[in-house]
Structures are given as structure tokens and as C-alpha cells.
Design an enzyme around this catalytic site. Sequence first.
Site, short mmCIF file in Angstrom:
data_model
loop_
_atom_site.label_atom_id
_atom_site.label_comp_id
_atom_site.label_asym_id
_atom_site.label_seq_id
_atom_site.Cartn_x
_atom_site.Cartn_y
_atom_site.Cartn_z
N ARG A 104 0.89 -1.18 0.00
CA ARG A 104 0.00 0.00 0.00
C ARG A 104 0.92 1.22 0.00
O ARG A 104 1.72 1.41 0.91
CB ARG A 104 -0.90 0.00 1.24
N HIS A 131 -7.42 0.97 -6.43
CA HIS A 131 -7.66 0.10 -5.27
C HIS A 131 -8.31 -1.18 -5.80
O HIS A 131 -9.47 -1.49 -5.50
CB HIS A 131 -8.57 0.81 -4.26
N GLN A 134 -10.11 -3.89 -3.54
CA GLN A 134 -11.39 -3.46 -2.98
C GLN A 134 -12.51 -3.62 -4.02
O GLN A 134 -13.62 -4.07 -3.69
CB GLN A 134 -11.30 -1.99 -2.54
N ASP A 219 -17.26 7.19 -1.26
CA ASP A 219 -15.99 7.06 -0.54
C ASP A 219 -15.78 8.36 0.24
O ASP A 219 -16.47 9.37 -0.02
CB ASP A 219 -14.86 6.85 -1.58
N CYS A 259 -16.25 1.45 0.74
CA CYS A 259 -15.06 0.65 1.05
C CYS A 259 -14.66 0.77 2.52
O CYS A 259 -13.96 -0.10 3.04
CB CYS A 259 -13.91 1.04 0.14
N ARG A 287 -13.34 -8.63 2.04
CA ARG A 287 -11.92 -8.35 1.75
C ARG A 287 -11.10 -9.61 2.03
O ARG A 287 -10.20 -9.97 1.28
CB ARG A 287 -11.41 -7.18 2.61
N1 NVA Z 1 -10.03 6.60 -1.36
C1 NVA Z 1 -9.67 6.22 -0.02
C2 NVA Z 1 -9.87 4.75 0.18
C3 NVA Z 1 -9.53 4.27 1.56
C4 NVA Z 1 -9.64 2.78 1.69
C5 NVA Z 1 -8.22 6.62 0.26
O1 NVA Z 1 -7.40 6.48 -0.65
O2 NVA Z 1 -7.93 7.09 1.37
N1 CP Z 2 -11.13 -0.17 2.52
C1 CP Z 2 -9.85 -0.20 2.94
O1 CP Z 2 -8.92 -0.40 2.14
O2 CP Z 2 -9.69 -0.03 4.27
P1 CP Z 2 -8.33 0.21 5.09
O3 CP Z 2 -7.81 1.57 4.67
O4 CP Z 2 -8.73 0.15 6.52
O5 CP Z 2 -7.35 -0.86 4.73
#
Ligand code: NVA
Ligand code: CP
Length: 303
Positions: A104, A131, A134, A219, A259, A287
Site C-alpha cells: 500500500r 484500489h 477493494q 468514498d 469501502c 476483503r
Molecule cells: N479513497 C480512499 C480509500 C480508503 C480505503 C483513500 O485512498 O484514502
Molecule cells: N477499505 C480499505 O482499504 O480499508 P483500510 O484503509 O482500513 O485498509
Amino acid sequence: MTIRHFLKLADFSADELNHMLDRALWIKSQQKAGTPYEPFRGKVLAMIFEKASTRTRVSFEAGFYQLGGNVIHLTSQGSQLGRSESIEDTARVISRMVDLVMIRTFGQDRIEAFSRYSKVPVINGLTDEYHPVQIMTDIMTFMEHRGSIKGKRVAWVGDANNMSYSWLEAAKILGFHLSLAIPEGYELDTSLIPEGTDYYTVTRDPIEACKDADLVTTDVWTSMGFEEENAKRMADFADYQVNARVMAAAKPDALFMHCLPAHRGEEVTAEVIDGPQSVVWDEAENRLHAQKGIMEFCLLGKV
Ligand code: NVA
Ligand code: CP
């Protein structure tokens, strides 16, 4: 054998994505029946987090253990990445020691650089651009509740972010329509939209985007890495909330997904996320299961 990284959905055919989804459903059914399935015995997954996480951390770690393997958790701050060791050197070293890597991070270029130097498959656990794990999870959740997503209408309310670009790729590959309501100033980057114009529409109006939708999804207004824009985003996104009025534009049996993490009162109201059309807890659990299908494909191919 060529390594198959899971960096973005566009790298896969419909056949391959459907295979991973079917495997995820099967592996989930085995777990629910209490039948052990441990193809990863003796294997090790390394996870590298350069951004915060709850679901991704727990689901990848628990999932890999449940399939018989072991997991190492790294953060940039707790490793030499935080002291500017290059991503390429990090990839060369880690991939000599483990069987699979989940990352990540910020730019997609960073995970692509890692994968170029990696001897083992790399899975995208979220970048600024995508993502994909997800979206696979969300499609699996849709399938469980409503059957195939092919030919259905999915509505996205929010900015052009990692989730929206992975939704676009999925719509193009799997053959459903994506209708996006995007605020002015937060538009799609055309270089990230897959070719073709027949599989998506863009509007400024959340109600128009949600009209006749089978699935409504949104989101957070401020994704990770954009925190300094938070105050401005709160004002710019004020009309981009999924509330009962917006849900009413969708089909009466439309599902709501998010998500997570969610901010009730911002991008979604409590009445929607905690209401009868919401499947966010099934989605969060999935997930764990969806990623098992993806990890199995990366490590063992088409089983
Ligand atoms: N769009 C959000 C998703 C978090 C799982 C982010 O990138 O923070
Ligand atoms: N939806 C998601 O990726 O959650 P986290 O940021 O908690 O991993």
C-alpha cells in the site's frame, strides 16, 4: 513462468477476474463449512504499508494465515524505506526472501518500480491511482446478493480517486455501466480512463448518476495523501452526499456499498450506511475472501 502481479484490473481479462471471483466464493464456502484449505503452507507474504490501514492489514494477514502461510508486516517508518533506501533495492532484497508481496503506497509508479525488480508477485493494496482488491471485493459482494454484475448499473458519487479508476476498469472489462457524479475541480484524469466511451457516463448531479442504479457507492471526501485539502473539500463536496433522497433515485432494491472507513454526515448519512440497503459489513468481511482468490491466482495460477 511469467510472474503475474496484481497491480491494476486492466492487466487481466474478464475470464481471469471471474476465475478469481469464483475461487474466492469457493474458498469462502470452504471456510464457512469448517474445511481447512491450506495451499500456502511453507509460504511467506510480506506486506509493506506506506499509508494507514485497518481492513487491508487484517484481511491480508488473517487470510494468508488461514491459507496456511506466514506473514511479515513492514511500514515505511519501521523499515529502511523511511530512511530513503530505494524501492528498487527494497524489492530486490525482500523478493529473494518471501513468496508474495502486498504493498500500500502513494503513486502507482512506486508499486510498478517495485514489481519490475521483484522476483515474486506483487499485489496492490491501494495506491493513489487504484484500489483493485477493494473493487474485486465489491463485485464479489454484489454477486452474493444479486448475481452477476454484467449488464448492471453502478453509481459512483465522489471525486476521481483510486476507487473510481478501479471501478472504471472493472466496468470496461466485466461489462457493466458506471455512472459517476463528480464535483467540479475533482475530474477524472483522462490518461487513467480505459479506452471507449460506452461503458461510463459522468455528471455533476448525484441524483442523475444514481438513477436506476443497481448499486450505489461512495468514498470519503478526502483520501489518504490529500489531508491538506480537507477544509476545501468539505465545502466542495457538500452536495455529494449519499442520503435517502439520492438512494431513492436508484432502483428500489439497489445495494449501498462503501469501502470504509466512512464519515457519517459527510459522504453518507447514517440512515443509508446503517439502513436496509447497505451491505457494507458483508463487503468489509469479503476483503478477507476476495483477496484469497487473488493471492491464489498470483501464487498458484489458474487452479
Ligand atoms: N479513497 C480512499 C480509500 C480508503 C480505503 C483513500 O485512498 O484514502
Ligand atoms: N477499505 C480499505 O482499504 O480499508 P483500510 O484503509 O482500513 O485498509
